[in-house]
Design a protein around this motif. Structure first.
Motif, PDB file in Angstrom:
ATOM      1  N   ARG A 232       1.546   6.640  -7.037  1.00  0.00           N
ATOM      2  CA  ARG A 232       0.434   7.485  -7.482  1.00  0.00           C
ATOM      3  C   ARG A 232       0.735   8.967  -7.235  1.00  0.00           C
ATOM      4  O   ARG A 232       0.364   9.820  -8.055  1.00  0.00           O
ATOM      5  CB  ARG A 232      -0.857   7.060  -6.790  1.00  0.00           C
ATOM      6  CG  ARG A 232      -1.351   5.679  -7.233  1.00  0.00           C
ATOM      7  CD  ARG A 232      -2.746   5.395  -6.761  1.00  0.00           C
ATOM      8  NE  ARG A 232      -3.161   4.041  -7.087  1.00  0.00           N
ATOM      9  CZ  ARG A 232      -3.603   3.639  -8.268  1.00  0.00           C
ATOM     10  NH1 ARG A 232      -3.681   4.519  -9.264  1.00  0.00           N
ATOM     11  NH2 ARG A 232      -3.969   2.396  -8.478  1.00  0.00           N
ATOM     12  N   ARG A 233       1.407   9.289  -6.127  1.00  0.00           N
ATOM     13  CA  ARG A 233       1.793  10.687  -5.880  1.00  0.00           C
ATOM     14  C   ARG A 233       2.772  11.176  -6.942  1.00  0.00           C
ATOM     15  O   ARG A 233       2.653  12.298  -7.446  1.00  0.00           O
ATOM     16  CB  ARG A 233       2.417  10.821  -4.486  1.00  0.00           C
ATOM     17  CG  ARG A 233       1.428  10.789  -3.332  1.00  0.00           C
ATOM     18  CD  ARG A 233       2.053  11.295  -2.043  1.00  0.00           C
ATOM     19  NE  ARG A 233       3.213  10.512  -1.646  1.00  0.00           N
ATOM     20  CZ  ARG A 233       3.156   9.427  -0.885  1.00  0.00           C
ATOM     21  NH1 ARG A 233       1.983   8.978  -0.444  1.00  0.00           N
ATOM     22  NH2 ARG A 233       4.265   8.782  -0.544  1.00  0.00           N
TER      23      ARG A 233
ATOM     24  N   ARG B 163       0.804  -1.212   0.000  1.00  0.00           N
ATOM     25  CA  ARG B 163       0.000   0.000   0.000  1.00  0.00           C
ATOM     26  C   ARG B 163       0.850   1.282   0.000  1.00  0.00           C
ATOM     27  O   ARG B 163       0.574   2.218  -0.755  1.00  0.00           O
ATOM     28  CB  ARG B 163      -0.926  -0.008   1.219  1.00  0.00           C
ATOM     29  CG  ARG B 163      -1.895   1.161   1.271  1.00  0.00           C
ATOM     30  CD  ARG B 163      -2.874   1.129   0.104  1.00  0.00           C
ATOM     31  NE  ARG B 163      -3.642  -0.089   0.056  1.00  0.00           N
ATOM     32  CZ  ARG B 163      -4.759  -0.299   0.735  1.00  0.00           C
ATOM     33  NH1 ARG B 163      -5.240   0.647   1.533  1.00  0.00           N
ATOM     34  NH2 ARG B 163      -5.411  -1.429   0.617  1.00  0.00           N
TER      35      ARG B 163
ATOM     36  N   HIS C   9       0.849   4.116  -3.012  1.00  0.00           N
ATOM     37  CA  HIS C   9       0.550   5.534  -2.785  1.00  0.00           C
ATOM     38  C   HIS C   9       1.697   6.414  -3.270  1.00  0.00           C
ATOM     39  O   HIS C   9       1.463   7.490  -3.838  1.00  0.00           O
ATOM     40  CB  HIS C   9       0.289   5.779  -1.301  1.00  0.00           C
ATOM     41  CG  HIS C   9      -1.034   5.234  -0.839  1.00  0.00           C
ATOM     42  ND1 HIS C   9      -1.408   5.221   0.480  1.00  0.00           N
ATOM     43  CD2 HIS C   9      -2.074   4.695  -1.527  1.00  0.00           C
ATOM     44  CE1 HIS C   9      -2.621   4.686   0.593  1.00  0.00           C
ATOM     45  NE2 HIS C   9      -3.036   4.358  -0.615  1.00  0.00           N
TER      46      HIS C   9
END
Length: 202
Positions: A132-133, A125, A129
């Motif tokens: 994606r950032r 996870r 993240h």
């Protein structure tokens, strides 16, 4: 490192950094071909000429390989994109450089494009993240340049245009099979620049 010292090597004399790169490169190819869950550590080791457990000298797990692969490419795209904008104050020149850089990535790393599209959700996870950032930041780099070129373009549409351009450029796992690299690079560059320069209709 002092003069005359040789780089640290893995068994067989292969530099460790080179062997690590081999793992990432072959993992991208195998994950793109068979899927993340369809590739075992033993298959990956065999692809680069070492035992399966030998992979663990470079990465603690298969998930760590995927994370290094996708976080690494996302960091590079963002850093290269930011550097391109800093080096080219004129928006049109910045766009040209962004397109050139992304064309090179799309032609050199089609396996990474497939893996990122299909296996991003298999990352831990925190790594997902992070990717994606980084991706959002890369989109913003392109969107900002597009807004400078088209003064009437809003934030939402500039992001949508950036995503559409990525869709075109990232088509290489399917589109770059018939033409030689030089010709395909020219095709992608021409199409992307033409699309990016279309004036908003409202």
């Amino acid at each position: 490192m002092g003069a005359g010292r040789r780089p640290a090597t893995a068994r067989g004399g292969v530099p460790r950094s080179s062997r690590r790169d081999d793992v990432l490169r072959e993992a991208a190819r195998l994950f793109a071909t068979h899927g993340f869950h369809g590739v075992s550590i033993e298959q990956l080791g065999a692809a680069i000429g070492i035992s399966g457990p030998g992979i663990y000298r470079h990465f603690p797990s298969k998930n760590a390989i995927l994370a290094a692969m996708l976080v690494g490419v996302s960091e590079k795209l963002r850093a290269d994109g930011d550097a391109a904008v800093r080096a080219h104050p004129a928006a049109r020149d910045a766009l040209d450089r962004l397109v050139t850089l992304h064309v090179a990535f799309a032609l050199d790393e089609p396996y990474l494009i497939t893996v990122q599209d299909r296996d991003l959700a298999n990352l831990p996870r925190a790594d997902e993240h992070r990717v994606r950032r980084l991706q959002r930041a890369y989109v913003e780099t392109w969107a900002g340049v597009l807004r400078r070129i088209h003064g009437s373009l809003g934030v939402t549409e500039s992001r949508a245009r950036a995503h559409a351009l990525f869709g075109l450029l990232n088509s290489t796992p399917h589109s770059a099979t018939e033409l030689d690299r030089t010709t395909m690079a020219a095709v992608l560059r021409d199409l992307a620049l033409s699309a990016a320069l279309v004036e908003p209709t409202r």
